[in-house]
Design an enzyme around this catalytic site. Structure first.
Site, PDB file in Angstrom:
ATOM      1  N   CYS A  39       0.807  -1.184  -0.049  1.00  0.00           N
ATOM      2  CA  CYS A  39       0.189  -0.144  -0.048  1.00  0.00           C
ATOM      3  C   CYS A  39       0.768   1.248  -0.150  1.00  0.00           C
ATOM      4  CB  CYS A  39      -1.043  -0.021   1.378  1.00  0.00           C
ATOM      5  SG  CYS A  39      -2.070   1.411   1.152  1.00  0.00           S
ATOM      6  N   LYS A  97       1.766  -9.498  -0.212  1.00  0.00           N
ATOM      7  CA  LYS A  97       1.655  -8.849  -1.491  1.00  0.00           C
ATOM      8  C   LYS A  97       2.608  -7.692  -1.395  1.00  0.00           C
ATOM      9  CE  LYS A  97      -1.856  -7.053  -4.619  1.00  0.00           C
ATOM     10  NZ  LYS A  97      -1.646  -5.552  -4.496  1.00  0.00           N
ATOM     11  N   ASP A 134      -1.470  -3.966 -14.378  1.00  0.00           N
ATOM     12  CA  ASP A 134      -1.999  -3.491 -15.941  1.00  0.00           C
ATOM     13  C   ASP A 134      -2.592  -4.872 -16.799  1.00  0.00           C
ATOM     14  OD1 ASP A 134      -0.990  -1.112 -15.216  1.00  0.00           O
ATOM     15  OD2 ASP A 134       0.967  -1.167 -16.609  1.00  0.00           O
TER      16      ASP A 134
END
Ligand SMILES: Cc1cc2nc3c(=O)[nH]c(=O)nc-3n(C[C@H](O)[C@H](O)[C@H](O)COP(=O)(O)O)c2cc1C
Length: 346
Positions: free
Chosen positions: A110, A149, A212
């Protein structure tokens, strides 16, 4: 390799196109829709372990941790920077959710200053020893797989995803997901798929690629370019849960599925809104505004109706807006037919 890595590997093998966590967007009703459309694994929005520790009954935290029976087993994502507290909360979550939780993922990606200024989220990529202690303490306390992550790195001169991935693996992470942007990029620029490939080559645990993937073709391309075990789709699913169906078809059979029609988009917006109200009452509807604008963004014309989506307060207003859009579409079609007929008369 830990047996938890094998568990995650088999989860990913059963469905290797995942819905990425998006705070403020991927609430349970939307996750359930994506799952039905073919998402392999869904993630909750990130949940603060400090929030869980100090204010466990908060309505917001409890809503974040409400899983849909249509998505389970799913991934719960947490963030924090205090190893013992995080481990205690992970164990409690595993206990509470039982078979419904496939894994607990730690957010170390984050970029938001409110999070990083406390040494949480992507700031943990700058304190790898603490990050490793968090993972090993959680692994020691929690019976479900712990995954991480993170990003390519903090900024262009601190691109440490490869070393960081090795550190996470050594600490006991069962899998990792890598978003190929630095923290400095936030969501700007292009995701670097080469760093995802390099991370994939550097570790033996499963690797999930993020960044993406906006079409079925992008999903196929990311698999080919990086060799990852699974790809994650976040923004590409906004207003477009069909992307999972399209990616599955292209990966499984090479079939290219047509984009959804306007009628399908309208029906999905209605279904999503109804499910959101059932989940969180009319109060939850504010969240729906973004989704409505996204569902409508693929539709021809009606820019002013899309802008109005931002002000919709309840299901009745949404219904009126969509009916108006239907009428607008019909009149557009009739006008086009009329023009075609008069052209053929000439
Ligand atoms: C609005 C928004 C909220 C996000 N919230 C989270 C989050 O709570 N946890 C997390 O790990 N990643 C979060 N992400 C990052 C995405 O999961 C994903 O890694 C990133 O957007 C790149 O993938 P994409 O190009 O498919 O969007 C968020 C992204 C967006 C755009």
């Amino acid at each position: 390799m830990s047996t938890h890595a094998d568990t995650v590997r088999s989860i990913l093998a059963a469905g290797n196109v995942l819905l990425g966590p998006m705070a403020g967007i991927t609430e349970a009703p939307f996750r359930a829709i994506c799952k039905r459309m073919g998402a392999g694994l869904t993630y909750t929005e990130m949940v603060s372990t400090k929030g869980l520790h100090y204010n466990p009954d908060s309505r917001i935290t409890q809503a974040l941790l409400t899983l849909s029976p249509l998505e389970t087993p799913c991934a719960i994502q947490v963030f924090g920077n205090e190893p013992t507290m995080m481990a205690g909360q992970a164990a409690a979550l595993a206990d509470k959710h039982g078979q419904d939780v496939a894994l607990i993922d730690i957010n170390m990606g984050c970029p938001v200053t409110k999070v990083t200024s406390k040494g949480e989220g992507s700031a943990l990529m700058r304190t790898p020893e603490l990050a490793a202690e968090i993972v090993s303490t959680m692994v020691g306390a929690c019976p479900v797989p712990i995954t991480v992550k993170f990003r390519a790195g903090w900024n262009p001169s601190e691109v440490n995803a490869v070393e960081f991935a090795r550190t996470m693996e050594a600490a006991g992470a069962a899998a990792i997901a890598v978003h190929g942007r630095t923290r400095a990029q936030f969501y700007r620029g292009k995701a670097d798929w080469d760093i995802i490939a390099r991370v994939n080559d550097a570790v033996s645990i499963p690797v999930i690629g993020s960044g993406d993937v906006f079409s079925a073709g992008d999903a196929v391309a990311m698999f080919e370019r990086t060799g990852v075990d699974a790809v994650m789709i976040a923004r590409g699913a906004q207003g477009n849960p069909w992307i999972f169906q399209q990616a599955r078809a292209l990966l499984d059979t090479g079939e290219e599925i047509d984009p959804p029609t306007t009628a399908m988009r309208i029906a999905m917006a209605r279904e999503h809104a109804a499910a959101l109200i059932e989940f969180g009452g009319e109060r939850a509807f504010v969240r729906m505004r973004k989704h409505i604008a996204w569902y409508m963004s693929g539709m021809p014309g009606a820019t002013h109706l899309r802008l109005r989506a931002n002000k919709v307060n309840n299901y009745t207003e949404l219904d009126e807006l969509l009916k108006e859009y239907d009428e607008y579409q019909e009149s557009r079609i009739i006008r086009q037919r009329g023009e075609a007929d008069s052209a053929s008369d000439i």
